[in-house]
Write a protein that holds these residues in place. Structure first.
Motif, PDB file in Angstrom:
ATOM      1  N   GLY A 232       0.792  -1.229   0.000  1.00 48.88           N
ATOM      2  CA  GLY A 232       0.000   0.000   0.000  1.00 48.88           C
ATOM      3  C   GLY A 232       0.818   1.270   0.000  1.00 48.88           C
ATOM      4  N   LEU A 233       2.129   1.168   0.050  1.00 46.13           N
ATOM      5  CA  LEU A 233       2.970   2.371   0.034  1.00 46.13           C
ATOM      6  C   LEU A 233       2.907   3.028  -1.338  1.00 46.13           C
ATOM      7  N   CYS A 234       2.780   4.334  -1.346  1.00 49.52           N
ATOM      8  CA  CYS A 234       2.641   5.060  -2.610  1.00 49.52           C
ATOM      9  C   CYS A 234       3.977   5.344  -3.279  1.00 49.52           C
ATOM     10  N   GLU A 235       4.958   5.767  -2.497  1.00 51.95           N
ATOM     11  CA  GLU A 235       6.222   6.167  -3.094  1.00 51.95           C
ATOM     12  C   GLU A 235       7.351   5.935  -2.100  1.00 51.95           C
ATOM     13  N   ILE A 236       8.455   5.395  -2.609  1.00 51.34           N
ATOM     14  CA  ILE A 236       9.636   5.152  -1.795  1.00 51.34           C
ATOM     15  C   ILE A 236      10.827   5.813  -2.484  1.00 51.34           C
ATOM     16  N   ALA A 237      11.503   6.695  -1.759  1.00 54.82           N
ATOM     17  CA  ALA A 237      12.671   7.364  -2.321  1.00 54.82           C
ATOM     18  C   ALA A 237      13.814   6.368  -2.459  1.00 54.82           C
ATOM     19  N   THR A 238      14.573   6.509  -3.530  1.00 55.58           N
ATOM     20  CA  THR A 238      15.735   5.661  -3.754  1.00 55.58           C
ATOM     21  C   THR A 238      16.985   6.519  -3.859  1.00 55.58           C
ATOM     22  N   PRO A 239      18.149   5.926  -3.565  1.00 54.74           N
ATOM     23  CA  PRO A 239      18.412   4.532  -3.228  1.00 54.74           C
ATOM     24  C   PRO A 239      17.917   4.194  -1.826  1.00 54.74           C
ATOM     25  N   ALA A 240      17.587   2.932  -1.637  1.00 52.86           N
ATOM     26  CA  ALA A 240      17.023   2.524  -0.361  1.00 52.86           C
ATOM     27  C   ALA A 240      17.492   1.132   0.018  1.00 52.86           C
ATOM     28  N   ILE A 241      17.613   0.915   1.320  1.00 55.50           N
ATOM     29  CA  ILE A 241      17.889  -0.396   1.896  1.00 55.50           C
ATOM     30  C   ILE A 241      16.627  -0.837   2.644  1.00 55.50           C
ATOM     31  N   VAL A 242      16.244  -2.089   2.448  1.00 58.13           N
ATOM     32  CA  VAL A 242      15.035  -2.615   3.082  1.00 58.13           C
ATOM     33  C   VAL A 242      15.434  -3.677   4.099  1.00 58.13           C
ATOM     34  N   VAL A 243      14.905  -3.540   5.317  1.00 57.77           N
ATOM     35  CA  VAL A 243      15.208  -4.473   6.394  1.00 57.77           C
ATOM     36  C   VAL A 243      13.914  -5.148   6.838  1.00 57.77           C
ATOM     37  N   VAL A 244      13.910  -6.464   6.791  1.00 62.61           N
ATOM     38  CA  VAL A 244      12.762  -7.247   7.241  1.00 62.61           C
ATOM     39  C   VAL A 244      13.161  -7.982   8.515  1.00 62.61           C
ATOM     40  N   GLY A 245      12.309  -7.909   9.525  1.00 60.52           N
ATOM     41  CA  GLY A 245      12.599  -8.618  10.764  1.00 60.52           C
ATOM     42  C   GLY A 245      12.789  -7.679  11.937  1.00 60.52           C
ATOM     43  N   PRO A 246      13.254  -8.211  13.063  1.00 61.32           N
ATOM     44  CA  PRO A 246      13.256  -7.448  14.323  1.00 61.32           C
ATOM     45  C   PRO A 246      14.430  -6.489  14.490  1.00 61.32           C
ATOM     46  N   ALA A 247      15.233  -6.260  13.448  1.00 63.31           N
ATOM     47  CA  ALA A 247      16.414  -5.403  13.615  1.00 63.31           C
ATOM     48  C   ALA A 247      16.063  -3.984  14.029  1.00 63.31           C
ATOM     49  N   SER A 248      14.894  -3.496  13.615  1.00 62.88           N
ATOM     50  CA  SER A 248      14.523  -2.116  13.934  1.00 62.88           C
ATOM     51  C   SER A 248      13.786  -1.996  15.272  1.00 62.88           C
ATOM     52  N   ARG A 249      13.790  -3.068  16.037  1.00 63.18           N
ATOM     53  CA  ARG A 249      13.025  -3.099  17.287  1.00 63.18           C
ATOM     54  C   ARG A 249      13.436  -1.990  18.254  1.00 63.18           C
ATOM     55  N   HIS A 250      14.731  -1.662  18.268  1.00 60.62           N
ATOM     56  CA  HIS A 250      15.235  -0.680  19.234  1.00 60.62           C
ATOM     57  C   HIS A 250      15.420   0.711  18.607  1.00 60.62           C
ATOM     58  N   ARG A 251      14.848   0.913  17.453  1.00 63.52           N
ATOM     59  CA  ARG A 251      15.106   2.174  16.746  1.00 63.52           C
ATOM     60  C   ARG A 251      14.626   3.395  17.524  1.00 63.52           C
ATOM     61  N   ALA A 252      13.570   3.264  18.292  1.00 61.81           N
ATOM     62  CA  ALA A 252      13.066   4.403  19.063  1.00 61.81           C
ATOM     63  C   ALA A 252      14.121   4.955  20.007  1.00 61.81           C
ATOM     64  N   MET A 253      15.004   4.077  20.503  1.00 62.16           N
ATOM     65  CA  MET A 253      16.081   4.515  21.394  1.00 62.16           C
ATOM     66  C   MET A 253      17.349   4.891  20.627  1.00 62.16           C
TER      67      MET A 253
END
Length: 267
Positions: A232-253
């Motif tokens: 459902g995403l309309c537009e993604i700026a490139t270049p981009a890296i995509v991460v799937v999984g729990p790696a971004s779990r601590h991003r808020a900190m």
């Protein structure tokens, strides 16, 4: 003697005429270039550079150095890989010190291995200077550690298509099982298909996805979403890296690259 003045006395490797250095320029911020990369810029007679190389790095080169663009961007007119490799050989045979400046790391999905192979077969001496891959350094600038004891002990790096550009030919069942965290390069074009394949292989629709665009640059942006919502995403700026999984779990900190920290163009 303090600061960078100390570098003047270091015994850097000789950059000989008729040789090629394949140098990684890092994920975006020019400050992430290595010391050997900076030395190569100061010595090179000809610089063959990728589209993702920060222009500030070219400004660090000798004024008389020849600058030759060799950028390959998906969906846009680009030099053929064979032509780029032939250019490196031709310049070296002219007796020039040739710097092949590549975004990220030359051997991490950068075709550096192919270019080095051509140089070897042509009898051209070369040196490889590793760079910080966007799949590591770029994610660090987004507050995403690719491994964390609380999240994952393994990670899989992959491109979003095979050598023909086909995404469906990849074994997505095996990719799903290989590691809890997937870091995907050059995957935006086929991202909806990729996420559908991963869910069909068993990944839950609610699994975290982070998309880091223009990593390590002031205009860096991050989309945090889920596998099921990617389509459902309309537009993604490139270049981009995509991460799937729990790696971004601590991003808020860990999302440290924000506010006035983005004002320094060196990173």
């Amino acid at each position: 003697m303090t600061g960078f003045a100390k570098l003047d006395g270091l015994d850097f490797p000789q950059f000989d005429p008729g040789t090629v250095w394949l140098v990684g320029a890092g994920p975006g911020a020019p400050g992430l270039l290595t010391l050997l990369g900076y030395h190569a810029l100061a010595q090179a007679d000809a610089i063959v550079y990728d589209a993702l190389v920060n222009p500030m790095l070219l400004d660090m080169a000798r004024p008389e150095a020849e600058r030759i663009p060799a950028g390959k961007r998906g969906g846009k007119p680009s030099p053929k890989q064979a032509d780029i490799s032939d250019t490196l050989v031709a310049l070296a045979r002219e007796g020039k010190r040739v710097l092949r400046l590549k975004g990220g790391d030359p051997f991490m999905f950068g075709r550096g291995g192919e270019e080095a192979g051509v140089l070897f077969r042509a009898g051209i001496r070369f040196r490889v200077v590793p760079g910080i891959s966007s799949g590591l350094g770029g994610l660090a600038y987004a507050g995403i550690p690719v491994t964390h004891r609380d999240a994952n002990h393994s990670v899989l790096f992959l491109t979003g298509h095979d050598e023909t550009g086909d995404v469906t030919a990849l074994d997505w069942d095996a990719i799903h099982r290989a590691a809890p965290v997937l870091v995907m390069f050059m995957s935006v074009k086929h991202l909806s298909t990729i996420t559908a394949r991963l869910m069909a292989a068993g990944r839950p629709a609610g699994e975290s996805v982070a998309i880091v665009s223009n990593a390590a640059l002031p205009q860096q942006s991050v989309i945090e979403t889920t596998l099921g919502a990617v389509a459902g995403l309309c537009e993604i700026a490139t270049p981009a890296i995509v991460v799937v999984g729990p790696a971004s779990r601590h991003r808020a900190m860990l999302d440290w690259y924000a506010g006035d920290l983005r004002e320094n163009p060196l990173g």
